[in-house]
Design a protein around this motif. Structure first.
Motif, PDB file in Angstrom:
ATOM      1  N   VAL A 168      50.951  36.062  37.851  1.00  0.00           N
ATOM      2  CA  VAL A 168      49.805  36.071  36.952  1.00  0.00           C
ATOM      3  C   VAL A 168      49.576  34.689  36.373  1.00  0.00           C
ATOM      4  CG1 VAL A 168      50.131  38.492  36.334  1.00  0.00           C
ATOM      5  CG2 VAL A 168      51.153  36.711  34.917  1.00  0.00           C
ATOM      6  N   ALA A 169      48.297  34.413  36.083  1.00  0.00           N
ATOM      7  CA  ALA A 169      47.928  33.223  35.323  1.00  0.00           C
ATOM      8  C   ALA A 169      47.942  33.627  33.863  1.00  0.00           C
ATOM      9  CB  ALA A 169      46.542  32.728  35.741  1.00  0.00           C
ATOM     10  N   ARG A 170      48.878  33.143  33.126  1.00  0.00           N
ATOM     11  CA  ARG A 170      49.138  33.694  31.796  1.00  0.00           C
ATOM     12  C   ARG A 170      48.030  33.413  30.796  1.00  0.00           C
ATOM     13  NH1 ARG A 170      55.309  31.976  30.753  1.00  0.00           N
ATOM     14  NH2 ARG A 170      55.067  33.312  28.913  1.00  0.00           N
ATOM     15  N   PHE A 171      47.145  32.455  31.084  1.00  0.00           N
ATOM     16  CA  PHE A 171      46.095  32.115  30.122  1.00  0.00           C
ATOM     17  C   PHE A 171      44.701  32.174  30.741  1.00  0.00           C
ATOM     18  CE2 PHE A 171      49.981  29.775  28.980  1.00  0.00           C
ATOM     19  CZ  PHE A 171      50.259  30.412  27.798  1.00  0.00           C
ATOM     20  N   ALA A 172      44.564  32.788  31.929  1.00  0.00           N
ATOM     21  CA  ALA A 172      43.258  32.887  32.568  1.00  0.00           C
ATOM     22  C   ALA A 172      42.520  34.127  32.085  1.00  0.00           C
ATOM     23  CB  ALA A 172      43.425  32.946  34.085  1.00  0.00           C
ATOM     24  N   ARG A 173      41.195  34.133  32.316  1.00  0.00           N
ATOM     25  CA  ARG A 173      40.417  35.328  32.034  1.00  0.00           C
ATOM     26  C   ARG A 173      40.698  36.397  33.073  1.00  0.00           C
ATOM     27  NH1 ARG A 173      34.486  33.154  31.983  1.00  0.00           N
ATOM     28  NH2 ARG A 173      35.407  31.844  33.609  1.00  0.00           N
ATOM     29  N   PRO A 174      40.450  37.667  32.733  1.00  0.00           N
ATOM     30  CA  PRO A 174      40.736  38.735  33.693  1.00  0.00           C
ATOM     31  C   PRO A 174      39.988  38.561  35.003  1.00  0.00           C
ATOM     32  CG  PRO A 174      40.394  39.641  31.504  1.00  0.00           C
ATOM     33  CD  PRO A 174      40.030  38.178  31.429  1.00  0.00           C
ATOM     34  N   SER A 175      40.584  39.053  36.088  1.00  0.00           N
ATOM     35  CA  SER A 175      39.984  38.959  37.412  1.00  0.00           C
ATOM     36  C   SER A 175      38.840  39.943  37.552  1.00  0.00           C
ATOM     37  CB  SER A 175      41.039  39.255  38.487  1.00  0.00           C
ATOM     38  OG  SER A 175      42.122  38.386  38.371  1.00  0.00           O
ATOM     39  N   ARG A 176      37.983  39.687  38.544  1.00  0.00           N
ATOM     40  CA  ARG A 176      36.902  40.588  38.883  1.00  0.00           C
ATOM     41  C   ARG A 176      36.900  40.812  40.383  1.00  0.00           C
ATOM     42  NH1 ARG A 176      31.804  37.599  36.374  1.00  0.00           N
ATOM     43  NH2 ARG A 176      32.781  35.958  37.607  1.00  0.00           N
ATOM     44  N   ALA A 177      36.274  41.913  40.798  1.00  0.00           N
ATOM     45  CA  ALA A 177      36.196  42.205  42.216  1.00  0.00           C
ATOM     46  C   ALA A 177      35.512  41.056  42.943  1.00  0.00           C
ATOM     47  CB  ALA A 177      35.414  43.509  42.447  1.00  0.00           C
ATOM     48  N   GLY A 178      36.086  40.652  44.069  1.00  0.00           N
ATOM     49  CA  GLY A 178      35.502  39.594  44.867  1.00  0.00           C
ATOM     50  C   GLY A 178      35.755  38.208  44.320  1.00  0.00           C
ATOM     51  N   SER A 179      36.498  38.107  43.235  1.00  0.00           N
ATOM     52  CA  SER A 179      36.766  36.809  42.626  1.00  0.00           C
ATOM     53  C   SER A 179      38.103  36.273  43.108  1.00  0.00           C
ATOM     54  CB  SER A 179      36.801  36.952  41.098  1.00  0.00           C
ATOM     55  OG  SER A 179      37.273  35.765  40.500  1.00  0.00           O
ATOM     56  N   ASN A 180      38.200  34.946  43.202  1.00  0.00           N
ATOM     57  CA  ASN A 180      39.465  34.316  43.553  1.00  0.00           C
ATOM     58  C   ASN A 180      40.286  33.962  42.321  1.00  0.00           C
ATOM     59  OD1 ASN A 180      39.075  34.367  46.365  1.00  0.00           O
ATOM     60  ND2 ASN A 180      37.754  32.557  46.245  1.00  0.00           N
ATOM     61  N   ARG A 181      39.802  34.358  41.166  1.00  0.00           N
ATOM     62  CA  ARG A 181      40.508  34.067  39.925  1.00  0.00           C
ATOM     63  C   ARG A 181      41.870  34.763  39.942  1.00  0.00           C
ATOM     64  NH1 ARG A 181      37.008  36.081  35.582  1.00  0.00           N
ATOM     65  NH2 ARG A 181      35.722  34.293  36.154  1.00  0.00           N
ATOM     66  N   PRO A 182      42.918  34.113  39.462  1.00  0.00           N
ATOM     67  CA  PRO A 182      44.255  34.732  39.484  1.00  0.00           C
ATOM     68  C   PRO A 182      44.314  35.994  38.629  1.00  0.00           C
ATOM     69  CG  PRO A 182      44.388  32.362  39.078  1.00  0.00           C
ATOM     70  CD  PRO A 182      42.944  32.729  38.963  1.00  0.00           C
ATOM     71  N   PHE A 183      45.248  36.850  38.960  1.00  0.00           N
ATOM     72  CA  PHE A 183      45.515  38.028  38.138  1.00  0.00           C
ATOM     73  C   PHE A 183      46.027  37.598  36.768  1.00  0.00           C
ATOM     74  CE2 PHE A 183      45.266  40.102  42.128  1.00  0.00           C
ATOM     75  CZ  PHE A 183      45.189  41.475  41.924  1.00  0.00           C
ATOM     76  N   THR A 184      45.781  38.451  35.781  1.00  0.00           N
ATOM     77  CA  THR A 184      46.315  38.234  34.441  1.00  0.00           C
ATOM     78  C   THR A 184      47.134  39.449  34.020  1.00  0.00           C
ATOM     79  OG1 THR A 184      44.470  39.256  33.279  1.00  0.00           O
ATOM     80  CG2 THR A 184      44.245  36.910  33.837  1.00  0.00           C
ATOM     81  N   ALA A 185      47.825  39.309  32.900  1.00  0.00           N
ATOM     82  CA  ALA A 185      48.583  40.437  32.365  1.00  0.00           C
ATOM     83  C   ALA A 185      47.660  41.607  32.036  1.00  0.00           C
ATOM     84  CB  ALA A 185      49.352  39.997  31.123  1.00  0.00           C
TER      85      ALA A 185
END
Length: 206
Positions: A168-185
């Motif tokens: 998880v990316a501990r300080f990123a915003r939550p992921s969304r479908a189809g997004s490459n954003r890292p998972f969060t807690a």
């Protein structure tokens, strides 16, 4: 009323932060009408073979859970991985205590793999309700997560599910479908909640 045992793992070599600790604690605080009257027991295993062999039988003997929901970290995963098999395989890698079992299999006289006793498709559908990527996996690896899967099958608990989560990316915003954003807690808590409710429903159907 059913009893559900939820477990995670602590840090291990190469993973000083294990997000399953925070995930399990979040699920312990969960309050949902669907879980009313359910006893939820949580446990964090020290990432060692000895801890699994010692703690899992003790937890089952004390609480007699109707189902196990186990979480572990998969550092290379890009999706939630619901493990459908426990492999009769061991990696020659040290656990968190520095111990190596020194053999290539868990049980020399046993089959090469054993199916996890769980409603795999129901858990997959539940995880995908969050619109986060989730897949069924036939390869739980050869380390402590797979070892716990094998021991869970041995335990005789009616339903036992193991879920590998990504880093998880501990300080990123939550992921969304189809997004490459890292998972969060927060992402992990959402998907863990949906799968817990699905497993609870499966217990009530059996």
């Amino acid at each position: 009323m059913p009893t559900l045992l939820i477990t995670g793992f602590g840090p291990f070599p190469g993973a000083p932060y294990n997000p399953t600790v925070k995930l399990v604690r979040a699920l312990a605080r969960l309050r949902r009408p669907a879980l009313a009257g359910t006893t939820i027991v949580t446990h964090i295993f020290t990432t060692s073979y000895a801890a699994v062999d010692r703690d899992l039988p003790a937890l089952i003997a004390e609480y007699k859970p109707d189902a196990l929901l186990m979480f572990g970290l998969h550092g290379r995963a890009r999706a939630i991985r619901i493990e459908t098999r426990a492999r009769n395989a061991l990696a020659l890698l040290p656990d968190a205590s520095g111990k190596v079992l020194g053999r290539g299999v868990i049980a020399p006289e046993a089959p090469s793999a054993r199916r996890m006793p769980m409603p795999a498709q129901r858990l997959l559908a539940a995880a995908r309700e969050t619109r986060l990527p989730a897949v069924l996996s036939r390869d739980a690896g050869r380390y402590l997560c797979n070892y716990l899967c094998w021991r869970a099958v041995d335990s005789g608990v009616r339903l036992a599910a193991f879920v590998h989560v990504p880093k998880v990316a501990r300080f990123a915003r939550p992921s969304r479908a189809g997004s490459n954003r890292p998972f969060t807690a927060t992402d992990l808590a959402r998907v863990g909640e949906t799968m817990l409710v699905a497993l609870h429903a499966a217990v009530n159907r059996t």
